[in-house]
Design a protein around this motif. Structure first.
Motif, PDB file in Angstrom:
ATOM      1  N   GLU A   1       0.929  -1.237   0.046  1.00  0.00           N
ATOM      2  CA  GLU A   1      -0.072  -0.013   0.008  1.00  0.00           C
ATOM      3  C   GLU A   1       0.906   1.344   0.161  1.00  0.00           C
ATOM      4  N   THR A   2       1.684   1.431  -1.028  1.00  0.00           N
ATOM      5  CA  THR A   2       2.557   2.659  -1.124  1.00  0.00           C
ATOM      6  C   THR A   2       2.067   3.821  -1.328  1.00  0.00           C
ATOM      7  N   HIS A   3       0.845   3.701  -1.596  1.00  0.00           N
ATOM      8  CA  HIS A   3      -0.061   5.176  -1.920  1.00  0.00           C
ATOM      9  C   HIS A   3      -0.376   5.785  -0.531  1.00  0.00           C
ATOM     10  N   VAL A   4      -0.168   5.172   0.179  1.00  0.00           N
ATOM     11  CA  VAL A   4      -0.442   5.661   1.798  1.00  0.00           C
ATOM     12  C   VAL A   4       0.467   6.414   2.271  1.00  0.00           C
ATOM     13  N   CYS A   5      -0.131   7.841   2.435  1.00  0.00           N
ATOM     14  CA  CYS A   5       0.659   8.778   3.188  1.00  0.00           C
ATOM     15  C   CYS A   5       1.081   8.775   4.600  1.00  0.00           C
ATOM     16  N   ILE A   6       2.382   9.035   4.987  1.00  0.00           N
ATOM     17  CA  ILE A   6       2.368   9.336   6.582  1.00  0.00           C
ATOM     18  C   ILE A   6       1.790  10.530   6.930  1.00  0.00           C
ATOM     19  N   GLU A   7       1.068  10.960   8.036  1.00  0.00           N
ATOM     20  CA  GLU A   7       0.199  11.701   8.645  1.00  0.00           C
ATOM     21  C   GLU A   7       0.939  13.242   8.268  1.00  0.00           C
ATOM     22  N   GLY A   8       0.434  13.877   7.513  1.00  0.00           N
ATOM     23  CA  GLY A   8       0.620  15.188   7.111  1.00  0.00           C
ATOM     24  C   GLY A   8       1.750  15.245   5.944  1.00  0.00           C
ATOM     25  N   GLY A   9       2.448  14.078   5.502  1.00  0.00           N
ATOM     26  CA  GLY A   9       3.571  13.992   4.680  1.00  0.00           C
ATOM     27  C   GLY A   9       3.300  13.270   3.190  1.00  0.00           C
ATOM     28  N   GLU A  10       4.218  12.651   2.880  1.00  0.00           N
ATOM     29  CA  GLU A  10       4.177  11.991   1.541  1.00  0.00           C
ATOM     30  C   GLU A  10       4.064  10.535   1.740  1.00  0.00           C
ATOM     31  N   SER A  11       3.805   9.774   0.461  1.00  0.00           N
ATOM     32  CA  SER A  11       3.864   8.387   0.441  1.00  0.00           C
ATOM     33  C   SER A  11       4.963   7.986  -0.708  1.00  0.00           C
ATOM     34  N   PRO A  12       5.406   6.747  -0.491  1.00  0.00           N
ATOM     35  CA  PRO A  12       6.518   6.307  -1.518  1.00  0.00           C
ATOM     36  C   PRO A  12       5.880   6.726  -2.874  1.00  0.00           C
ATOM     37  N   ASP A  13       4.847   6.674  -3.348  1.00  0.00           N
ATOM     38  CA  ASP A  13       4.162   6.738  -4.669  1.00  0.00           C
ATOM     39  C   ASP A  13       4.403   8.129  -5.012  1.00  0.00           C
ATOM     40  N   LEU A  14       4.121   9.130  -4.109  1.00  0.00           N
ATOM     41  CA  LEU A  14       4.434  10.392  -4.396  1.00  0.00           C
ATOM     42  C   LEU A  14       6.003  10.859  -4.444  1.00  0.00           C
ATOM     43  N   VAL A  15       6.733  10.337  -3.730  1.00  0.00           N
ATOM     44  CA  VAL A  15       8.089  10.357  -3.871  1.00  0.00           C
ATOM     45  C   VAL A  15       8.656  10.068  -5.144  1.00  0.00           C
ATOM     46  N   ALA A  16       7.937   8.738  -5.430  1.00  0.00           N
ATOM     47  CA  ALA A  16       8.489   7.943  -6.770  1.00  0.00           C
ATOM     48  C   ALA A  16       8.269   8.972  -7.849  1.00  0.00           C
ATOM     49  N   ALA A  17       6.848   9.704  -7.706  1.00  0.00           N
ATOM     50  CA  ALA A  17       6.608  10.471  -8.944  1.00  0.00           C
ATOM     51  C   ALA A  17       7.478  11.843  -9.202  1.00  0.00           C
ATOM     52  N   ARG A  18       7.756  12.211  -8.115  1.00  0.00           N
ATOM     53  CA  ARG A  18       8.874  13.352  -8.170  1.00  0.00           C
ATOM     54  C   ARG A  18      10.261  13.098  -8.536  1.00  0.00           C
ATOM     55  N   GLN A  19      10.648  11.802  -8.536  1.00  0.00           N
ATOM     56  CA  GLN A  19      11.872  11.255  -8.908  1.00  0.00           C
ATOM     57  C   GLN A  19      11.809  11.054 -10.534  1.00  0.00           C
ATOM     58  N   VAL A  20      10.817  10.999 -11.153  1.00  0.00           N
ATOM     59  CA  VAL A  20      10.680  10.576 -12.416  1.00  0.00           C
ATOM     60  C   VAL A  20      11.437  11.634 -13.457  1.00  0.00           C
ATOM     61  N   SER A  21      11.320  12.714 -13.123  1.00  0.00           N
ATOM     62  CA  SER A  21      11.808  13.785 -14.214  1.00  0.00           C
ATOM     63  C   SER A  21      13.409  13.990 -14.045  1.00  0.00           C
ATOM     64  N   VAL A  22      13.832  13.539 -12.816  1.00  0.00           N
ATOM     65  CA  VAL A  22      15.417  13.647 -12.680  1.00  0.00           C
ATOM     66  C   VAL A  22      15.951  12.339 -13.147  1.00  0.00           C
ATOM     67  N   ILE A  23      15.311  11.045 -13.144  1.00  0.00           N
ATOM     68  CA  ILE A  23      15.728  10.153 -13.626  1.00  0.00           C
ATOM     69  C   ILE A  23      15.890  10.171 -15.175  1.00  0.00           C
ATOM     70  N   GLU A  24      14.606  10.757 -15.972  1.00  0.00           N
ATOM     71  CA  GLU A  24      14.882  11.191 -17.288  1.00  0.00           C
ATOM     72  C   GLU A  24      15.840  11.933 -17.712  1.00  0.00           C
ATOM     73  N   THR A  25      15.956  13.019 -16.673  1.00  0.00           N
ATOM     74  CA  THR A  25      17.290  13.911 -17.358  1.00  0.00           C
ATOM     75  C   THR A  25      18.470  13.466 -17.300  1.00  0.00           C
ATOM     76  N   ILE A  26      18.749  12.566 -16.389  1.00  0.00           N
ATOM     77  CA  ILE A  26      20.184  11.964 -16.056  1.00  0.00           C
ATOM     78  C   ILE A  26      20.207  11.065 -17.255  1.00  0.00           C
ATOM     79  N   LEU A  27      19.124  10.152 -17.669  1.00  0.00           N
ATOM     80  CA  LEU A  27      19.273   9.124 -18.854  1.00  0.00           C
ATOM     81  C   LEU A  27      19.275   9.690 -20.092  1.00  0.00           C
ATOM     82  N   SER A  28      19.001  11.032 -20.163  1.00  0.00           N
ATOM     83  CA  SER A  28      18.938  11.656 -21.513  1.00  0.00           C
ATOM     84  C   SER A  28      20.355  12.411 -21.851  1.00  0.00           C
TER      85      SER A  28
END
Length: 221
Positions: free
Chosen positions: A114-141
């Motif tokens: 259940e990686t979509h579940v956020c810690i109280e007032g904070g983020e979930s692993p899914d949200l962190v993964a989503a904001r990492q995508v553009s960094v990964i794409e930049t590095i691989l490009s």
């Protein structure tokens, strides 16, 4: 395409690590003396590597951990996508037994898928993964950057490793970490392979026994 070599490290120790105080993206702590020592040991061990670029989070503890390389003039870029997970209402608080139980419940929830579940007032692993995508794409490009150094944070690093190695996020705790540990990965153009796993050999040079501080909560910061 030549192999892209990625050196991925977690930041060095901070006083918050020692004091068992939660520090995520909302706490911009600095390295303590031990963290500076760890950073220097890593630099001395790897300063011969011809890094084309250094990538870090926006937080000063990650930037300070690679300062030796920046002083050499190696190009540097910061991304909030590499910031630690936001631990919400628990940022900057000391971990009590009650807090510890809450964290372990959240971690188990994530391990159960259940990686979509956020810690109280904070983020979930899914949200962190989503904001990492553009960094990964930049590095691989950027094939011209054949050897890069990335410095970030424990939980976010586990999530990034899952993404690079095509693991489901529920498996992120399989990737251990310590302050200033190293994961070395090779990218062939189609897949990443791990060449070095949570390597801390560089930290044992000139290390005194009394500088080792156990941290039972290492996995959550």
């Amino acid at each position: 395409m030549s192999i892209k070599k990625v050196y991925l490290i977690r930041h060095g120790q901070t006083d918050y690590n020692v004091q068992c105080i939660v520090q995520g993206s909302g706490v911009d702590s600095q390295l303590n003396d031990e963290g500076q020592r760890q950073a220097n040991l890593f630099f001395q061990h790897y300063k011969h590597i011809p890094f084309d670029k250094v990538y870090t989070s926006m937080l000063q503890r990650s930037i300070q951990s690679v300062q030796g390389f920046l002083d050499l003039g190696i190009p540097h870029e910061t991304y909030d996508g590499l910031n630690e997970i936001n631990w919400g209402t628990r940022e900057g608080t000391r971990i009590t037994p009650e807090e510890d139980a809450y964290y372990h419940n959240i971690l188990q929830t994530w391990c159960d898928g259940e990686t979509h579940v956020c810690i109280e007032g904070g983020e979930s692993p899914d949200l962190v993964a989503a904001r990492q995508v553009s960094v990964i794409e930049t590095i691989l490009s950027r094939p011209e950057e054949e050897t890069i150094l990335i410095c970030m944070h424990g939980r976010a690093m586990r999530i990034l490793l899952c993404q690079l190695l095509k693991y489901p996020l529920r498996c992120m705790d399989q990737f251990e970490h310590q302050n200033l540990c190293l994961y070395q990965l090779d990218y062939t153009g189609s897949m990443f392979t791990v060449k070095s796993y949570c390597d801390t050999a560089h930290l044992h040079i000139q290390k005194s026994p009394d500088q080792t501080i156990p941290d039972p909560h290492e996995q959550i910061r």
